[in-house]
Design a protein around this motif. Structure first.
Motif, mmCIF file in Angstrom:
data_model
loop_
_atom_site.group_PDB
_atom_site.id
_atom_site.type_symbol
_atom_site.label_atom_id
_atom_site.label_comp_id
_atom_site.label_asym_id
_atom_site.label_seq_id
_atom_site.Cartn_x
_atom_site.Cartn_y
_atom_site.Cartn_z
ATOM 1 N N GLY A 23 0.831 -1.202 0.000
ATOM 2 C CA GLY A 23 0.000 0.000 0.000
ATOM 3 C C GLY A 23 0.864 1.249 0.000
ATOM 4 O O GLY A 23 2.066 1.206 -0.270
ATOM 5 N N ARG A 24 0.251 2.369 0.350
ATOM 6 C CA ARG A 24 0.973 3.632 0.365
ATOM 7 C C ARG A 24 1.844 3.794 1.594
ATOM 8 O O ARG A 24 2.786 4.573 1.592
ATOM 9 C CB ARG A 24 -0.023 4.798 0.277
ATOM 10 N N ALA A 103 8.453 -13.501 8.285
ATOM 11 C CA ALA A 103 7.317 -13.571 7.371
ATOM 12 C C ALA A 103 7.037 -12.185 6.833
ATOM 13 O O ALA A 103 7.322 -11.182 7.490
ATOM 14 C CB ALA A 103 6.086 -14.130 8.074
ATOM 15 N N MET A 104 6.474 -12.138 5.631
ATOM 16 C CA MET A 104 6.075 -10.858 5.054
ATOM 17 C C MET A 104 4.652 -10.978 4.529
ATOM 18 O O MET A 104 4.218 -12.055 4.091
ATOM 19 C CB MET A 104 7.032 -10.419 3.940
ATOM 20 N N LEU A 105 3.931 -9.855 4.612
ATOM 21 C CA LEU A 105 2.575 -9.781 4.087
ATOM 22 C C LEU A 105 2.528 -8.690 3.025
ATOM 23 O O LEU A 105 2.876 -7.541 3.291
ATOM 24 C CB LEU A 105 1.575 -9.458 5.203
ATOM 25 N N VAL A 106 2.093 -9.066 1.825
ATOM 26 C CA VAL A 106 1.950 -8.134 0.712
ATOM 27 C C VAL A 106 0.466 -8.007 0.413
ATOM 28 O O VAL A 106 -0.269 -8.997 0.441
ATOM 29 C CB VAL A 106 2.704 -8.650 -0.535
ATOM 30 N N THR A 107 0.007 -6.801 0.139
ATOM 31 C CA THR A 107 -1.399 -6.592 -0.203
ATOM 32 C C THR A 107 -1.524 -6.209 -1.672
ATOM 33 O O THR A 107 -0.600 -5.654 -2.261
ATOM 34 C CB THR A 107 -2.023 -5.489 0.660
ATOM 35 N N ASN A 108 -2.702 -6.525 -2.245
ATOM 36 C CA ASN A 108 -3.056 -6.157 -3.619
ATOM 37 C C ASN A 108 -2.606 -7.233 -4.605
ATOM 38 O O ASN A 108 -1.417 -7.498 -4.767
ATOM 39 C CB ASN A 108 -2.461 -4.796 -4.008
ATOM 40 N N LEU A 127 0.153 -13.205 0.483
ATOM 41 C CA LEU A 127 -0.415 -12.152 -0.367
ATOM 42 C C LEU A 127 -1.900 -12.043 -0.081
ATOM 43 O O LEU A 127 -2.659 -12.991 -0.306
ATOM 44 C CB LEU A 127 -0.194 -12.490 -1.847
ATOM 45 N N ASN A 128 -2.321 -10.876 0.428
ATOM 46 C CA ASN A 128 -3.751 -10.591 0.568
ATOM 47 C C ASN A 128 -4.227 -10.030 -0.765
ATOM 48 O O ASN A 128 -3.849 -8.928 -1.159
ATOM 49 C CB ASN A 128 -3.991 -9.584 1.697
ATOM 50 N N VAL A 129 -5.071 -10.792 -1.468
ATOM 51 C CA VAL A 129 -5.426 -10.434 -2.847
ATOM 52 C C VAL A 129 -6.433 -9.290 -2.920
ATOM 53 O O VAL A 129 -6.659 -8.711 -3.988
ATOM 54 C CB VAL A 129 -5.977 -11.650 -3.615
ATOM 55 N N ASP A 130 -7.078 -8.941 -1.799
ATOM 56 C CA ASP A 130 -7.990 -7.806 -1.725
ATOM 57 C C ASP A 130 -9.197 -8.018 -2.639
ATOM 58 O O ASP A 130 -9.807 -9.069 -2.617
ATOM 59 C CB ASP A 130 -7.234 -6.511 -2.039
ATOM 60 N N GLY A 131 -9.551 -7.043 -3.484
ATOM 61 C CA GLY A 131 -10.786 -7.095 -4.262
ATOM 62 C C GLY A 131 -10.617 -7.701 -5.639
ATOM 63 O O GLY A 131 -9.565 -8.242 -5.992
ATOM 64 N N ILE A 132 -11.675 -7.566 -6.443
ATOM 65 C CA ILE A 132 -11.677 -8.119 -7.804
ATOM 66 C C ILE A 132 -11.181 -7.022 -8.740
ATOM 67 O O ILE A 132 -11.951 -6.386 -9.473
ATOM 68 C CB ILE A 132 -13.084 -8.591 -8.212
ATOM 69 N N PHE A 147 -4.396 -7.688 -14.208
ATOM 70 C CA PHE A 147 -4.885 -8.074 -12.888
ATOM 71 C C PHE A 147 -5.410 -9.504 -12.890
ATOM 72 O O PHE A 147 -5.178 -10.258 -11.936
ATOM 73 C CB PHE A 147 -5.986 -7.107 -12.431
ATOM 74 N N TYR A 148 -6.126 -9.875 -13.933
ATOM 75 C CA TYR A 148 -6.666 -11.239 -14.004
ATOM 76 C C TYR A 148 -5.526 -12.253 -14.068
ATOM 77 O O TYR A 148 -5.579 -13.295 -13.408
ATOM 78 C CB TYR A 148 -7.583 -11.392 -15.216
ATOM 79 N N MET A 149 -4.495 -11.945 -14.835
ATOM 80 C CA MET A 149 -3.338 -12.833 -14.920
ATOM 81 C C MET A 149 -2.693 -12.996 -13.547
ATOM 82 O O MET A 149 -2.330 -14.106 -13.132
ATOM 83 C CB MET A 149 -2.322 -12.281 -15.916
ATOM 84 N N ASN A 150 -2.541 -11.880 -12.819
ATOM 85 C CA ASN A 150 -1.958 -11.945 -11.479
ATOM 86 C C ASN A 150 -2.803 -12.801 -10.551
ATOM 87 O O ASN A 150 -2.280 -13.588 -9.752
ATOM 88 C CB ASN A 150 -1.798 -10.535 -10.903
#
Length: 402
Positions: A23-24, A103-108, A127-132, A147-150
């Motif tokens: 995030g920011r 451990a590491m947590l990545v969002t998005n 990885l927290n994938v968050d929304g669609i 985004f869909y590929m990811n």
């Protein structure tokens, strides 16, 4: 603490070094990611863990070295609509390799490809994938395809590290990508108004306005909400708090056509002001369509708002009857008319809303979930197969793969 761990059958705790990014950074409150970082990271520090949060250097004029015990590291990014997150997360991935984290947590989900780096170096990463994201209107065809590929690749890159924030989102990833995940929601806080004069500073009167608080992007339904509000018969104002962080024809068109009863207040970064907006609104209207457990909706519950939410599986899961759902502009107008004609319905919604936070979405419970996730990652376990349920079930649950 030990008794609580035994009671809840959680993984025994040990002190970890954790990095969080994607995030920011903090203490920004621009989006749900930043709110999540602000709530989770200090709680982990209070439990004895060492926590690093990475921040996008260009977005912070002041750069304190820590926030509530959380170490802040500022790294560069190319600040454009398409490259800000991508370039900053890449810089974080390179830097974190030398930090010796457990451990590491990545969002998005946009950051899924970056997670190849910790996978190659045998680092524990979630990885927290968050929304669609691939359904968001602000992205063109190339962006949506990316985004869909990811999303498709995420479970292949991190087979033991995908986190979804709602059961509806977990099921979507199972059905669409055959990707299992640990399901951990966002949390909320219960607070009440302490200074209603704040809303008057924005030209509003307590209980005399409906509130929209969101980024002004198509999937958050501001156009539908304005249409529905203008169809209703009410003397109240519609106050819209939020904006797009880039030049937007969508926002320009909204402002040109909204009408005199709609007020655009722009982005408000002061958290106490946002609390007062919620607490003093006649009702909060939530139009989000492509998220999981939306932090703004949790804010509304915790601040005792009467909630009118767009009807989809994510919003319905969060509210579980603690608010009203609407299908389209016509239905929204009808729901507005209902609470205008029957104010006791609005009052009942306000009274019961905080109970949803108290019993399901409280931050201490969510922190338990993430603490368990980090311990499982550090110990080489697979949180996507066995992890404590977030929505009121303490037993460990096997997650089937479709």
């Amino acid at each position: 603490m030990v008794n609580e761990l035994v009671k809840r059958n959680l993984t025994p705790r040990r002190k970890l070094r954790i990095a969080i990014f994607g995030g920011r950074g903090i203490p920004s409150t621009y989006s749900g990611n930043e709110t999540f970082f602000i709530e989770l990271a200090p709680r982990l520090v209070e439990r004895g863990h060492e926590v690093i949060v990475y921040c996008r250097k260009a977005l912070f004029k002041e750069r304190p070295p820590e926030y509530k015990g959380v170490r802040l590291i500022y790294l560069p990014s190319i600040e454009t609509k398409n490259l800000g997150t991508f370039t900053h997360t890449f810089a974080c991935m390179i830097d974190v390799l030398r930090r010796d984290v457990d451990a590491m947590l990545v969002t998005n989900v946009a950051n899924a490809l970056h997670c190849v780096i910790p996978r190659l170096f045998r680092q524990n990463c979630a990885l927290n994938v968050d929304g669609i994201e691939w359904k968001r209107g602000k992205w063109g065809p190339v962006g949506k395809a990316y985004f869909y590929m990811n999303a498709w690749l995420s479970g292949k890159i991190l087979p033991k590290g995908i986190v979804t924030d709602a059961y509806a989102m977990r099921q979507l990833y199972l059905d669409e990508f055959r990707t299992p995940s640990a399901c951990i929601a966002y949390g909320g806080n219960i607070e009440s108004s302490t200074n209603p004069e704040v809303v008057r500073d924005y030209g509003l009167e307590p209980r005399e306005y409906y509130l929209v608080l969101s980024r002004m992007v198509p999937e958050n339904s501001a156009d539908l909400i304005i249409d529905g509000f203008n169809r209703s018969v009410t003397r109240r104002t519609l106050a819209i708090v939020g904006d797009a962080n880039y030049r937007s024809k969508f926002v320009a068109d909204l402002k040109a056509c909204a009408g005199s009863r709609v007020r655009f207040l722009g982005h408000v970064s002061n958290r106490n002001h946002m609390k007062e907006f919620f607490c003093n609104a006649y009702a909060y209207i939530h139009g989000h369509t492509v998220g999981g457990t939306n932090p703004t909706l949790l804010h509304a519950l915790g601040y005792s708002a009467c909630i009118l939410a767009r009807n989809n599986p994510f919003n319905a899961e969060v509210l579980d009857g603690h608010g009203l759902l609407f299908q389209d502009a016509s239905d929204l107008a009808a729901k507005i008319q209902l609470i205008e004609d029957r104010p006791e319905v609005a009052e009942d919604c306000r009274r019961c809303a905080p109970e949803r936070i108290r019993t399901v979405y409280n931050w201490d419970r969510i922190t338990d979930q993430y603490e368990e996730l980090f311990c499982q990652l550090a110990d080489g376990a697979d949180p996507t197969k066995v992890h404590s349920s977030v929505l009121g079930v303490d037993e460990k649950t096997e997650i089937p793969v479709a």
